[in-house]
Design a protein around this motif. Structure first.
Motif, PDB file in Angstrom:
ATOM      1  N   HIS A 100      23.747  53.835 -53.677  1.00 40.48           N
ATOM      2  CA  HIS A 100      22.799  53.827 -52.558  1.00 40.48           C
ATOM      3  C   HIS A 100      23.239  52.874 -51.442  1.00 40.48           C
ATOM      4  O   HIS A 100      22.679  52.911 -50.345  1.00 40.48           O
ATOM      5  N   ASN A 101      24.196  52.004 -51.716  1.00 37.52           N
ATOM      6  CA  ASN A 101      24.550  50.930 -50.768  1.00 37.52           C
ATOM      7  C   ASN A 101      25.627  51.384 -49.789  1.00 37.52           C
ATOM      8  O   ASN A 101      26.694  50.789 -49.683  1.00 37.52           O
ATOM      9  N   TYR A 102      25.332  52.424 -49.057  1.00 36.42           N
ATOM     10  CA  TYR A 102      26.323  53.034 -48.172  1.00 36.42           C
ATOM     11  C   TYR A 102      26.229  52.453 -46.754  1.00 36.42           C
ATOM     12  O   TYR A 102      25.179  52.008 -46.315  1.00 36.42           O
ATOM     13  N   VAL A 117      23.890  48.197 -43.908  1.00 39.32           N
ATOM     14  CA  VAL A 117      23.807  48.601 -45.310  1.00 39.32           C
ATOM     15  C   VAL A 117      22.491  48.092 -45.883  1.00 39.32           C
ATOM     16  O   VAL A 117      22.165  46.912 -45.735  1.00 39.32           O
ATOM     17  N   GLY A 118      21.730  48.994 -46.510  1.00 38.54           N
ATOM     18  CA  GLY A 118      20.547  48.575 -47.261  1.00 38.54           C
ATOM     19  C   GLY A 118      20.934  48.438 -48.715  1.00 38.54           C
ATOM     20  O   GLY A 118      21.321  49.413 -49.359  1.00 38.54           O
ATOM     21  N   MET A 119      20.848  47.248 -49.259  1.00 42.00           N
ATOM     22  CA  MET A 119      21.337  46.974 -50.609  1.00 42.00           C
ATOM     23  C   MET A 119      20.342  47.433 -51.676  1.00 42.00           C
ATOM     24  O   MET A 119      19.952  46.654 -52.552  1.00 42.00           O
ATOM     25  N   HIS A 120      19.928  48.672 -51.619  1.00 45.95           N
ATOM     26  CA  HIS A 120      19.092  49.383 -52.581  1.00 45.95           C
ATOM     27  C   HIS A 120      18.030  48.501 -53.233  1.00 45.95           C
ATOM     28  O   HIS A 120      18.262  47.862 -54.259  1.00 45.95           O
ATOM     29  N   ASN A 121      16.889  48.474 -52.609  1.00 43.79           N
ATOM     30  CA  ASN A 121      15.729  47.696 -53.064  1.00 43.79           C
ATOM     31  C   ASN A 121      15.900  46.203 -52.814  1.00 43.79           C
ATOM     32  O   ASN A 121      15.063  45.403 -53.231  1.00 43.79           O
ATOM     33  N   PRO A 153      19.094  52.976 -45.027  1.00 44.32           N
ATOM     34  CA  PRO A 153      18.995  52.629 -43.608  1.00 44.32           C
ATOM     35  C   PRO A 153      19.338  53.810 -42.710  1.00 44.32           C
ATOM     36  O   PRO A 153      20.251  54.584 -42.992  1.00 44.32           O
ATOM     37  N   MET A 154      18.592  53.952 -41.615  1.00 42.79           N
ATOM     38  CA  MET A 154      18.796  55.024 -40.642  1.00 42.79           C
ATOM     39  C   MET A 154      18.759  54.411 -39.243  1.00 42.79           C
ATOM     40  O   MET A 154      17.697  54.303 -38.627  1.00 42.79           O
ATOM     41  N   PRO A 155      19.925  53.983 -38.724  1.00 41.85           N
ATOM     42  CA  PRO A 155      19.954  53.335 -37.416  1.00 41.85           C
ATOM     43  C   PRO A 155      20.120  54.328 -36.271  1.00 41.85           C
ATOM     44  O   PRO A 155      20.664  55.422 -36.449  1.00 41.85           O
ATOM     45  N   PHE A 156      19.656  53.936 -35.089  1.00 41.17           N
ATOM     46  CA  PHE A 156      19.929  54.683 -33.862  1.00 41.17           C
ATOM     47  C   PHE A 156      19.807  53.727 -32.690  1.00 41.17           C
ATOM     48  O   PHE A 156      19.203  52.647 -32.793  1.00 41.17           O
ATOM     49  N   LYS A 157      20.396  54.117 -31.575  1.00 38.12           N
ATOM     50  CA  LYS A 157      20.291  53.341 -30.336  1.00 38.12           C
ATOM     51  C   LYS A 157      19.394  54.086 -29.362  1.00 38.12           C
ATOM     52  O   LYS A 157      19.650  55.245 -29.023  1.00 38.12           O
ATOM     53  N   ALA A 158      18.340  53.433 -28.899  1.00 43.77           N
ATOM     54  CA  ALA A 158      17.411  54.038 -27.958  1.00 43.77           C
ATOM     55  C   ALA A 158      18.022  54.084 -26.551  1.00 43.77           C
ATOM     56  O   ALA A 158      19.047  53.449 -26.277  1.00 43.77           O
ATOM     57  N   ALA A 159      17.376  54.827 -25.677  1.00 45.48           N
ATOM     58  CA  ALA A 159      17.896  54.997 -24.314  1.00 45.48           C
ATOM     59  C   ALA A 159      18.009  53.672 -23.570  1.00 45.48           C
ATOM     60  O   ALA A 159      18.889  53.509 -22.719  1.00 45.48           O
ATOM     61  N   ASN A 160      17.131  52.721 -23.885  1.00 45.09           N
ATOM     62  CA  ASN A 160      17.172  51.422 -23.202  1.00 45.09           C
ATOM     63  C   ASN A 160      18.147  50.444 -23.855  1.00 45.09           C
ATOM     64  O   ASN A 160      18.208  49.279 -23.457  1.00 45.09           O
ATOM     65  N   GLY A 161      18.901  50.904 -24.856  1.00 44.43           N
ATOM     66  CA  GLY A 161      19.885  50.063 -25.513  1.00 44.43           C
ATOM     67  C   GLY A 161      19.385  49.326 -26.733  1.00 44.43           C
ATOM     68  O   GLY A 161      20.176  48.691 -27.437  1.00 44.43           O
ATOM     69  N   HIS A 162      18.084  49.365 -26.990  1.00 42.08           N
ATOM     70  CA  HIS A 162      17.562  48.700 -28.178  1.00 42.08           C
ATOM     71  C   HIS A 162      18.073  49.410 -29.433  1.00 42.08           C
ATOM     72  O   HIS A 162      18.140  50.646 -29.485  1.00 42.08           O
ATOM     73  N   LEU A 163      18.419  48.646 -30.447  1.00 44.78           N
ATOM     74  CA  LEU A 163      18.855  49.194 -31.721  1.00 44.78           C
ATOM     75  C   LEU A 163      17.688  49.197 -32.702  1.00 44.78           C
ATOM     76  O   LEU A 163      16.948  48.208 -32.814  1.00 44.78           O
TER      77      LEU A 163
END
Length: 443
Positions: A100-102, A117-121, A153-163
């Protein structure tokens, strides 16, 4: 009782099915699509539970594509593709032997790559590249307290640059008295390119942003299959299924049930239903069982009849209507693939294929999406075209030397580096890392 009796879409029986299974043949002349397959790394990929989110990015300023993937013990590696050549894999984070630690990857507006990386729990680990626009140098991973008890974890960058990073909290990690199947969704946000973070608890004052803690059936676990960022109008689409112990018991991931959808506004920090209804900063059980419900499925064990899988894909049409692609699997009936599209009459669902794992998809026209699929145990990736969230047609086959386990669309891709395809390891243990890492795109 047949599948039409078992499966209901928002109370409406599922529509007719167009069956298709296995790898398609060459594309027709009208739809000729040729993919070039590159092997970025050979015999190094371990088994992973990564979702189809944020596997890599293209940096137009550097003219370079960057990818991330999990090797032995699910250690995190990054690579760069420039001028037709791949760099050597660079290890940046220890994975602690858990599939899970991808790693997931975004690029901040200051040019630095940010690997999450989310270290699974456990904790969330963040690594920013030492320099902008390159993976070169000594990376310094660090634990971010705002991402405590995190998985997926599911990251994205918003239009204003916020992560942003959405993640699932295993509440028992921070509160030992909590049931093991209390696992809601939270997020954290950075306004300074990933240097510092605030949690959704700090930003909203709420304990979670999507989930529940008191369902009678104990389905208080949220499995978000995919998050997809839409730039115009800006929306973050999420699709998920429920899991938990079921009536009378608290057990992790014992049952699965139903498909759900909502979109998130990263500026207002609010969620919305498919029809645009503002649902506020938190989706509770009332919203999950009401305006967010896409498909009703029976309460079943994972891999039993019509039990939803862990991954769902999400997209939209030119008129703004969302759709969800999802599948079920079981030992007796195999895989069944569905598309559910929002219409003025509510969600309409059709079974579109059989025998396929739907891995990822990309928009290739206002109402047309290319779906990337695999068949268990077979090398190669099969692509299909989904029109209007309803019509399904075979497109082409992408040959790979070995079977593929995961597929992620590269953010802002430039061909020939369009998708990252992680090869399947020969074992479930992450100590065995003999899968290949492929990148493919239009030739």
């Amino acid at each position: 009782m047949d599948r039409r009796d078992l499966l209901k879409a928002g109370g409406v029986l599922a529509g007719s099915a167009l069956m298709a299974g296995g790898l398609p043949g060459p594309a027709s002349a009208a739809r000729a699509v040729n993919f070039r397959v590159m092997t970025a790394a050979t015999g190094v990929a371990a088994r992973t539970d990564r979702r189809p989110v944020a596997g890599g990015v293209h940096d137009p300023k550097a003219g370079t594509t960057f990818i991330s993937w999990g090797g032995t013990n699910e250690d995190s590696y990054v690579q760069a593709f420039r001028h037709g050549r791949w760099s050597a894999p660079l290890k940046i984070i220890d994975g602690r032997g858990d599939s899970h630690n991808y790693p997931t990857m975004v690029q901040a507006d200051d040019g630095h790559l940010v690997v999450v990386v989310g270290m699974h729990n456990g904790e969330t680990v963040i690594a920013r590249s030492p320099q902008p626009h390159t993976i070169d140098g000594e990376w310094s991973p660090r634990v971010v307290a705002e991402g405590a008890a995190a998985s997926y974890p599911m990251p994205f960058k918003a239009a204003n640059g916020h992560l942003f990073v959405f993640f699932r909290e295993t509440t028992r990690t921070v509160d030992p008295s909590a049931p093991t199947d209390n696992r809601p969704m939270l997020f954290m946000r950075s306004t300074d390119h990933g240097v510092t973070w605030q949690s959704s608890k700090q930003l909203t004052g709420l304990p979670y942003v999507l989930g529940s803690t008191d369902r009678a059936d104990n389905l208080n676990e949220i499995y978000v299959g995919q998050l997809r960022h839409q730039r115009r109008p800006e929306r973050v689409h999420l699709a998920w299924t429920l899991a938990g112990g079921g009536p009378g018991q608290h057990r992790h991931d014992y049952y699965h049930q139903d498909i759900h959808y909502a979109w998130f506004d990263p500026d207002a920090l609010t969620f919305h239903a498919a029809d645009g209804t503002d649902l506020g900063p938190q989706l509770t059980n009332d919203e999950i069982e009401g305006p967010c419900k896409v498909v009703v499925t029976p309460l079943e064990r994972p891999a039993d009849v019509v039990s939803p899988d862990y991954i769902q894909l999400v997209g939209w049409l030119r008129n703004g209507r969302p759709f969800v692609v999802w599948f079920t699997r079981d030992a007796a009936l195999g895989f069944h693939d569905f598309a559910s599209v929002w219409t003025p009459r509510g969600w309409q669902t059709s079974e579109v294929a059989t025998g396929l794992r739907t891995r990822e998809m990309e928009q290739i026209g206002p109402d047309t999406w290319r779906v990337y699929t695999t068949v268990d145990g077979q090398p190669g990736i099969a692509t299909y075209r989904l029109e209007n969230g309803r019509r399904w047609a075979a497109e082409t086959a992408i040959p790979t030397p070995k079977p593929v386990q995961r597929v992620e669309l590269i953010t802002c891709f430039r061909d020939p580096a369009r998708i990252l395809a992680t090869g399947a390891s020969s074992a479930r243990e992450v100590t065995v890392a003999d899968g290949d890492v492929y990148v493919t795109g239009l030739a």
